[in-house]
Design a protein around this motif. Structure first.
Motif, PDB file in Angstrom:
ATOM      1  N   UNK A  57       0.842  -1.179   0.000  1.00 13.66           N
ATOM      2  CA  UNK A  57       0.000   0.000   0.000  1.00 13.66           C
ATOM      3  C   UNK A  57       0.887   1.241   0.000  1.00 13.66           C
ATOM      4  N   UNK A  58       0.526   2.228  -0.827  1.00 11.42           N
ATOM      5  CA  UNK A  58       1.309   3.462  -0.829  1.00 11.42           C
ATOM      6  C   UNK A  58       0.756   4.437   0.201  1.00 11.42           C
ATOM      7  N   UNK A  85      -7.714  -2.070   8.443  1.00 13.52           N
ATOM      8  CA  UNK A  85      -7.368  -1.207   9.567  1.00 13.52           C
ATOM      9  C   UNK A  85      -6.490  -1.972  10.550  1.00 13.52           C
ATOM     10  N   UNK A  86      -6.857  -3.208  10.795  1.00 13.57           N
ATOM     11  CA  UNK A  86      -6.067  -4.007  11.726  1.00 13.57           C
ATOM     12  C   UNK A  86      -4.670  -4.272  11.158  1.00 13.57           C
ATOM     13  N   UNK A  87      -4.654  -4.648   9.899  1.00 13.43           N
ATOM     14  CA  UNK A  87      -3.390  -4.932   9.212  1.00 13.43           C
ATOM     15  C   UNK A  87      -2.461  -3.714   9.286  1.00 13.43           C
ATOM     16  N   UNK A  88      -3.031  -2.533   9.021  1.00 10.03           N
ATOM     17  CA  UNK A  88      -2.219  -1.314   8.998  1.00 10.03           C
ATOM     18  C   UNK A  88      -1.737  -0.939  10.392  1.00 10.03           C
ATOM     19  N   UNK A  89      -2.601  -1.096  11.375  1.00  9.70           N
ATOM     20  CA  UNK A  89      -2.163  -0.707  12.711  1.00  9.70           C
ATOM     21  C   UNK A  89      -1.085  -1.660  13.218  1.00  9.70           C
ATOM     22  N   UNK A 100      -4.886   5.725  -2.424  1.00  6.25           N
ATOM     23  CA  UNK A 100      -5.229   4.401  -2.930  1.00  6.25           C
ATOM     24  C   UNK A 100      -6.743   4.300  -3.086  1.00  6.25           C
ATOM     25  N   UNK A 101      -7.162   3.722  -4.207  1.00  6.17           N
ATOM     26  CA  UNK A 101      -8.571   3.356  -4.358  1.00  6.17           C
ATOM     27  C   UNK A 101      -8.581   1.857  -4.568  1.00  6.17           C
ATOM     28  N   UNK A 156      -3.601  -6.517  -4.335  1.00  5.87           N
ATOM     29  CA  UNK A 156      -2.799  -6.177  -3.162  1.00  5.87           C
ATOM     30  C   UNK A 156      -3.033  -7.107  -1.985  1.00  5.87           C
ATOM     31  N   UNK A 157      -4.288  -7.450  -1.764  1.00  2.00           N
ATOM     32  CA  UNK A 157      -4.571  -8.293  -0.605  1.00  2.00           C
ATOM     33  C   UNK A 157      -5.587  -9.365  -0.959  1.00  2.00           C
TER      34      UNK A 157
END
Lengths: 315, 451
Positions: free
Chosen positions: B93-94, B121-125, B216-217, B271-272
């Motif tokens: 993710x950019x 959100x969990x992944x990013x945190x 990102x979209x 991406x995921x």
């Protein structure tokens, strides 16, 4: 012909039109492609058959059903039964119609209410929305309806059903999120019997058909239901997103195994999706299609009638 | 269900006399099978056509590799092509130069946007970001509440909105302001599901994009989608310029051929993938794994490649000699295990094996990764002399080793027993055939070099 829950003799004059309108995109897909393929052709050659295969496969009827249809065409061509490409349209139409019609059977009826309808499917196929629309439909037909919020798993699923309950002035039997769905069904069936409602519609949590424990939960829910009302659930509707591809077959197979599916509801047919997968499912699993969802409004659920469906495809 | 493609191809080539070489004729039969497999995996018809053409070109231009059967060669070409189309690297993710980074999550109804938003959100945190989530789905009943429940469960901040804010753009703007004020570096915007032909709602997304300038979209696509995946992805891309794809419901048995189609028409990276109902069930997309899945096959070639890449040739020869001379010590045992670990998680390795032939028994094998770590620790706690001669290890030494490695005497006993068994087995075995015949039965699989 499908004996819908509309009751006797209440055909909506606009039904065909609405179906046509709703699945216009569908039509634009399959039929336009078939017509494009056939138009201007003088003879049936392999190029034309390729084009036909393309039209069928991109409609998600699946490579095997498509191969079937093409094979029967090829045989007829070999035996000089057809030679004019223009006849192919009719042949394909007939073939699709015969597949869909061969699996038709009337909706379950019960001598003594409530009629219990359980709605199952994978995540995001449109179960709760379909139930909202079903409730609306039954109510308009003058039947009393009770909803059962047995999706106790997904966040806000109960609230979503309650909003539909409010919209259609239908009571919802619910418990807390996370409670045992079988317990909710038990309560709902007791309530339905006590209040003598005609129809109880059970919402269930979306689940992937590969999750064995969740499929076992469906079996348990069925057992619970049949203990309160013998033979319940009378109808188990598998809700299928019209954009679903060949995996739809596997879904139908597994849900039939665990939940005893008796019919299909095809949703989101207002997209460009073609819902061709129902042909494959009908062909392999002998399941009738009960309803099609063609929009987001409460009355955007139409009873499925193969001849009209195909007629509107080929109109 | 479906036969795996590799099984089908093997059958195709078996039916042809003199299966030794790849010819234009037997290639046609193979291509037919590949085509059917791809169509059954819901890869779009046109994409399949182009793809098959590419494979045909490559296959016929290929020099004959004697080490692989024609079936294996074809599989390798197909797999390479698939990976080439899917993208060779997992993508990330950019983020925006100036936080907060705005991420829009878009897609059809029921594709899994809200759940994916929670997972993301969990992944990013977990990877050090501080995301804020907001739902701008003002249409579906209880949609915003769904995200609120998810955010509460994940203890993730959510912008709930005020009663006056009924427009998606208002909600999103306020959410971004809130993120700026509370020092959140990412805003995840969960949008309403919509059909790509719904002009009004697509225009709404465009409006959101123009005003929020998202980095990102992400287009959320259901892995079970059929031929139509192409059209919806294409339309979303045309209207919005999506920057990536999240493929959901990959924990089912859908082949996910839509991934190939979507990538093909949009050119944007996957991406995921969503792999379960729990909120940590979101993984980075790996093109090679996706390729295997689309083909529905255990991937024997990459398995062999992996072994070859990672096993030190000289060491392997040395090991071979030791095995034959019965000089296989605990030290060697440990080396073998370490080499094995280099190949990556064992579950994946087993996933790569074809579930047929001599390795059939591996199908349901479960490998305990921790067990391997424990064994290595036990051997590490031995003295060099002990490793050289396991007969030395008496009760007192066992207690010491157990203590040193944080295990129990029983664990040490078990290991020594297994080691003794392995030695015994080696005695009975000279040279090849080991990998195939013995491995399935052994409790501790390790590899010798099979060239």
């Amino acid at each position: 012909m499908l004996k819908s829950l509309l009751g006797p003799g209440t055909p909506q004059p606009s039904l065909l039109d609405r179906l046509k309108q709703g699945i216009q995109k569908t039509r634009a897909g399959l039929v336009t492609k078939l017509d494009d393929a056939i138009y201007g052709r003088k003879e049936i050659d392999s190029g034309l058959l390729d084009e036909l295969e393309y039209a069928l496969i991109t409609a998600d009827v699946g490579p095997r059903t498509a191969a079937d249809i093409l094979e029967s065409i090829r045989q007829r061509v070999d035996r000089h039964l057809v030679s004019d490409p223009a006849e192919l349209r009719g042949l394909i139409r007939e073939h699709l119609l015969s597949v869909l019609e061969s699996v038709e059977r009337p909706l379950a009826e019960v001598a003594e209410p409530p009629l219990v309808v359980m709605v199952v499917g994978v995540n995001g196929s449109g179960k709760t929305t379909t139930i909202g629309k079903l409730a609306h439909r039954f109510k308009t037909d003058g039947r009393s309806v009770l909803l059962c919020a047995a999706d106790t798993f997904r966040a806000a699923a109960i609230e979503q059903l309650e909003i539909w309950g409010t919209r259609t002035a239908t009571e919802v039997i619910r418990q807390q999120q996370g409670s045992d769905p079988s317990a909710v069904i038990f309560d709902a069936l007791q309530a339905a019997k006590a209040r003598k409602v005609d129809t109880l519609i059970v919402d269930t949590a979306g689940r992937l058909h590969t999750k064995e424990n969740l499929m076992a939960e469906l079996e348990k829910m069925r057992r619970t239901a049949s203990r309160v009302v013998p033979d319940a659930p009378h109808e188990v509707l598998l809700v299928l997103d019209a954009t679903t591809g060949q995996n739809g077959l596997e879904q139908a197979r597994k849900f039939t195994g665990s939940a005893g599916v008796t019919g299909l509801v095809l949703t989101k047919l207002d997209g460009t999706a073609k819902g061709g997968i129902v042909v494959a499912i009908s062909r392999e699993l002998n399941l009738p299609i009960r309803y099609v969802g063609v929009g987001e409004q409460a009355d955007d659920l139409l009873p499925f009638e193969p001849d009209k469906f195909i007629a509107s495809l080929f109109a | 269900m479906f036969d795996s493609l590799s099984e089908k191809l093997q059958r195709v080539f078996k039916n042809i006399r003199g299966e030794g070489t790849l010819t234009a004729e037997n290639m046609e039969a193979a291509l037919k099978e590949i085509r059917m497999a791809l169509l059954e995996a819901d890869v779009h018809f046109k994409v399949v056509k182009q793809f098959i053409e590419g494979v045909r070109q490559k296959a016929l231009g290929q020099e004959v590799l004697t080490s692989f059967s024609p079936a294996q060669q074809v599989i390798k070409i197909v797999r390479d092509e698939l990976i080439a189309v899917l993208g060779t690297h997992p993508s990330r993710l950019r983020t925006a130069n100036q936080p907060p980074t705005v991420v829009m999550i878009v897609g059809l109804q029921g594709s899994g946007k809200t759940t994916s938003t929670g997972k993301l959100a969990k992944f990013l945190s977990k990877s050090g970001h501080r995301p804020l989530v907001v739902s701008v789905d003002v249409y579906r009943p209880a949609a915003r509440q769904q995200l609120a429940v998810i955010a509460r469960d994940l203890q993730m901040p959510l912008y709930a909105g005020t009663p006056e804010e009924t427009k998606p753009l208002d909600l999103a703007r306020s959410a971004r302001r809130e993120a700026e004020q509370t020092g959140r570096d990412m805003v995840l915007i969960d949008t309403a599901g919509r059909l790509h032909i719904d002009d009004e709602l697509m225009a709404e997304l465009q409006e959101l994009k123009e005003n929020l300038n998202p980095t990102e979209i992400l287009f959320v696509a259901d892995a079970m989608t059929g031929q139509d995946a192409v059209k919806s992805a294409d339309e979303f891309h045309k209207r919005l310029g999506i920057t990536g794809v999240i493929l959901t419901k990959m924990d089912g048995d859908a082949r996910g051929g839509g991934a190939l189609s979507i990538r093909h028409v949009t050119g944007q990276p996957l991406k995921f993938i969503g792999t379960g109902e729990k909120f940590d069930a979101l993984e980075a997309f790996h093109p090679d794994r996706a390729a295997n899945r689309i083909l529905g096959m255990g991937d024997v070639i990459s398995f062999i490649e992996k072994v070859e890449q990672n096993i030190d040739q000289k060491k392997a020869e040395e090991m071979q000699r030791k095995l034959i001379d019965n000089e296989f010590t605990l030290e060697d045992f440990r080396d073998q295990l370490k080499q094995l670990r280099k190949l990556g998680p064992l579950e994946n390795l087993i996933g790569m094996m074809p579930k047929m032939g001599p390795l059939k028994e591996l199908k349901d094998a479960k490998v305990d990764e921790k067990e391997l770590t424990r064994i290595v620790a036990i051997i590490d706690s031995m003295t060099p002399r002990e490793r050289d001669n396991h007969m030395l290890i008496n009760g007192a030494r066992r207690r010491r080793i157990a203590k040193g490695s944080g295990t129990t005497v029983q664990d040490v006993n078990n290991l020594l027993k297994q080691y003794a068994q392995a030695r015994k087995m080696m005695k009975s075995f000279t040279g090849g055939g080991f990998l195939g015949k013995r491995m399935a039965k052994m409790k501790l699989p390790f590899f010798d070099n099979q060239n």
